[in-house]
Scaffold this motif. Sequence first.
Motif, PDB file in Angstrom:
ATOM      1  N   THR A 105     -11.623  46.332   0.892  1.00 36.23           N
ATOM      2  CA  THR A 105     -10.201  46.418   0.541  1.00 36.23           C
ATOM      3  C   THR A 105     -10.008  47.662  -0.314  1.00 36.23           C
ATOM      4  O   THR A 105     -10.768  47.896  -1.260  1.00 36.23           O
ATOM      5  N   VAL A 106      -9.006  48.467   0.055  1.00 37.92           N
ATOM      6  CA  VAL A 106      -8.664  49.646  -0.758  1.00 37.92           C
ATOM      7  C   VAL A 106      -7.216  49.485  -1.194  1.00 37.92           C
ATOM      8  O   VAL A 106      -6.347  49.145  -0.386  1.00 37.92           O
ATOM      9  N   SER A 107      -6.943  49.684  -2.482  1.00 36.56           N
ATOM     10  CA  SER A 107      -5.553  49.598  -2.950  1.00 36.56           C
ATOM     11  C   SER A 107      -5.311  50.631  -4.045  1.00 36.56           C
ATOM     12  O   SER A 107      -6.260  51.161  -4.640  1.00 36.56           O
ATOM     13  N   TRP A 108      -4.043  50.928  -4.260  1.00 38.42           N
ATOM     14  CA  TRP A 108      -3.655  51.952  -5.239  1.00 38.42           C
ATOM     15  C   TRP A 108      -2.565  51.413  -6.142  1.00 38.42           C
ATOM     16  O   TRP A 108      -1.704  50.654  -5.706  1.00 38.42           O
ATOM     17  N   GLU A 109      -2.588  51.852  -7.399  1.00 40.07           N
ATOM     18  CA  GLU A 109      -1.538  51.477  -8.338  1.00 40.07           C
ATOM     19  C   GLU A 109      -1.171  52.678  -9.192  1.00 40.07           C
ATOM     20  O   GLU A 109      -2.066  53.430  -9.621  1.00 40.07           O
ATOM     21  N   THR A 127      -8.589  51.245  -6.248  1.00 39.37           N
ATOM     22  CA  THR A 127      -9.602  50.179  -6.335  1.00 39.37           C
ATOM     23  C   THR A 127     -10.201  49.956  -4.949  1.00 39.37           C
ATOM     24  O   THR A 127      -9.471  49.766  -3.979  1.00 39.37           O
ATOM     25  N   ILE A 128     -11.507  50.023  -4.874  1.00 34.24           N
ATOM     26  CA  ILE A 128     -12.207  49.730  -3.614  1.00 34.24           C
ATOM     27  C   ILE A 128     -13.094  48.511  -3.875  1.00 34.24           C
ATOM     28  O   ILE A 128     -13.912  48.515  -4.800  1.00 34.24           O
ATOM     29  N   THR A 129     -12.878  47.480  -3.076  1.00 31.06           N
ATOM     30  CA  THR A 129     -13.674  46.259  -3.234  1.00 31.06           C
ATOM     31  C   THR A 129     -14.473  45.995  -1.963  1.00 31.06           C
ATOM     32  O   THR A 129     -13.920  46.068  -0.858  1.00 31.06           O
ATOM     33  N   LEU A 130     -15.748  45.737  -2.122  1.00 29.88           N
ATOM     34  CA  LEU A 130     -16.591  45.359  -0.985  1.00 29.88           C
ATOM     35  C   LEU A 130     -17.043  43.912  -1.193  1.00 29.88           C
ATOM     36  O   LEU A 130     -17.662  43.588  -2.209  1.00 29.88           O
ATOM     37  N   ASN A 174     -19.904  40.815  -4.712  1.00 30.17           N
ATOM     38  CA  ASN A 174     -18.557  41.358  -4.805  1.00 30.17           C
ATOM     39  C   ASN A 174     -18.663  42.662  -5.595  1.00 30.17           C
ATOM     40  O   ASN A 174     -18.974  42.645  -6.779  1.00 30.17           O
ATOM     41  N   ILE A 175     -18.443  43.777  -4.912  1.00 32.07           N
ATOM     42  CA  ILE A 175     -18.658  45.087  -5.550  1.00 32.07           C
ATOM     43  C   ILE A 175     -17.306  45.762  -5.715  1.00 32.07           C
ATOM     44  O   ILE A 175     -16.545  45.882  -4.748  1.00 32.07           O
ATOM     45  N   VAL A 176     -17.014  46.181  -6.943  1.00 28.45           N
ATOM     46  CA  VAL A 176     -15.697  46.772  -7.187  1.00 28.45           C
ATOM     47  C   VAL A 176     -15.855  48.163  -7.809  1.00 28.45           C
ATOM     48  O   VAL A 176     -16.640  48.357  -8.726  1.00 28.45           O
ATOM     49  N   GLY A 177     -15.103  49.110  -7.254  1.00 26.84           N
ATOM     50  CA  GLY A 177     -15.074  50.461  -7.828  1.00 26.84           C
ATOM     51  C   GLY A 177     -13.648  50.828  -8.174  1.00 26.84           C
ATOM     52  O   GLY A 177     -12.744  50.635  -7.362  1.00 26.84           O
ATOM     53  N   LYS A 178     -13.451  51.315  -9.384  1.00 22.46           N
ATOM     54  CA  LYS A 178     -12.106  51.756  -9.793  1.00 22.46           C
ATOM     55  C   LYS A 178     -12.188  53.199 -10.251  1.00 22.46           C
ATOM     56  O   LYS A 178     -13.107  53.558 -10.994  1.00 22.46           O
ATOM     57  N   GLU A 179     -11.251  54.019  -9.805  1.00 23.76           N
ATOM     58  CA  GLU A 179     -11.242  55.433 -10.196  1.00 23.76           C
ATOM     59  C   GLU A 179      -9.795  55.852 -10.451  1.00 23.76           C
ATOM     60  O   GLU A 179      -8.903  55.463  -9.693  1.00 23.76           O
ATOM     61  N   ILE A 180      -9.604  56.659 -11.473  1.00 23.18           N
ATOM     62  CA  ILE A 180      -8.284  57.258 -11.704  1.00 23.18           C
ATOM     63  C   ILE A 180      -8.269  58.618 -11.015  1.00 23.18           C
ATOM     64  O   ILE A 180      -9.218  59.394 -11.124  1.00 23.18           O
ATOM     65  N   LYS A 181      -7.161  58.875 -10.304  1.00 21.82           N
ATOM     66  CA  LYS A 181      -7.021  60.167  -9.629  1.00 21.82           C
ATOM     67  C   LYS A 181      -5.687  60.777  -9.986  1.00 21.82           C
ATOM     68  O   LYS A 181      -4.687  60.051 -10.079  1.00 21.82           O
TER      69      LYS A 181
END
Length: 253
Positions: free
Chosen positions: A168-172, A184-187, A197-204
């Motif tokens: 799942t990829v989402s943006w806020e 946010t990318i969740t695997l 459950n693997i979660v990556g969050k990055e600010i761009k």
Amino acid sequence: MSNLYDNPKYYEIAFSYRDISAEVDVFEECFKRFSQIPVKSILEVGCGNSPHMEELIKRGYQYNGLDLSKAMLEYSRQKASHISADVNLIYGNMVDFSLDMLVDFVYITLGSLYVKSTSELITHFNSVAQALKKGGLYLLDWCIQYDPLKSKGDRWEIERDGIQVKTTVSWELVNCVEQTIEETITLEVNDHGKKLNIVGKEIKRAIYPQEFLCFVSGLKNFEFMGWWNNWDLWQPLEQANKIDRPIALIRRT
Ligand SMILES: C[S@@+](CC[C@H](N)C(=O)[O-])C[C@H]1O[C@@H](n2cnc3c(N)ncnc32)[C@H](O)[C@@H]1O
């Protein structure tokens, strides 16, 4: 660094929907149409698991990858060792980096332009300019926000070797003045019964299309070549009904 990039094997499955050979064909078509220099050496910025590396080597290019994740670089190193390839995998930050050689082509995939501010955007392009020979190209895959946050995100599922990965990829929006968004990318992984459950969050820092054109025209060392939909040089973006996997190309002057 997020936990996502500490899991190269699952990341690789999650993003394995791409036709890598067709994408390398597009690189080569760009070289023919737009490069002013012959292309031998290539740098992938934010290379991660280096999905294009094997295909590029097979076609005779010299591959260099830059990344800030040691796990990803090690995974790429292992892949390169299986094909006895002479590759250069560099630990470094795309925000501000320097190489000890010049390359003929630079690319960045999957919107991986991880800069958090305008000043980081500037140092990034300056770093690429210093690494790239004059007349060489820089290709950016989905690094420009054409429909900021209209899309709620995406979700897909891939199974390989008995390992299931739901992505799942989402943006806020974080700050509309600074144009920052959180990705946010969740695997959700099921590895032969082992669930993770693997979660990556990055600010761009988002960069919008007309802003990108202004930005590039203000740079002394790049010129805009074009942008196209869906990795297809016969589909200029201006004519696209729905923008999907757009690429943009600039050239070092
Ligand atoms: C979405 S992945 C793309 C990986 C690969 N290029 C591909 O096409 O699948 C983004 C990569 O960028 C790397 N990355 C994130 N921030 C970075 C930074 N500041 N400098 C260098 N690499 C960075 C991550 O470690 C990750 O490997």
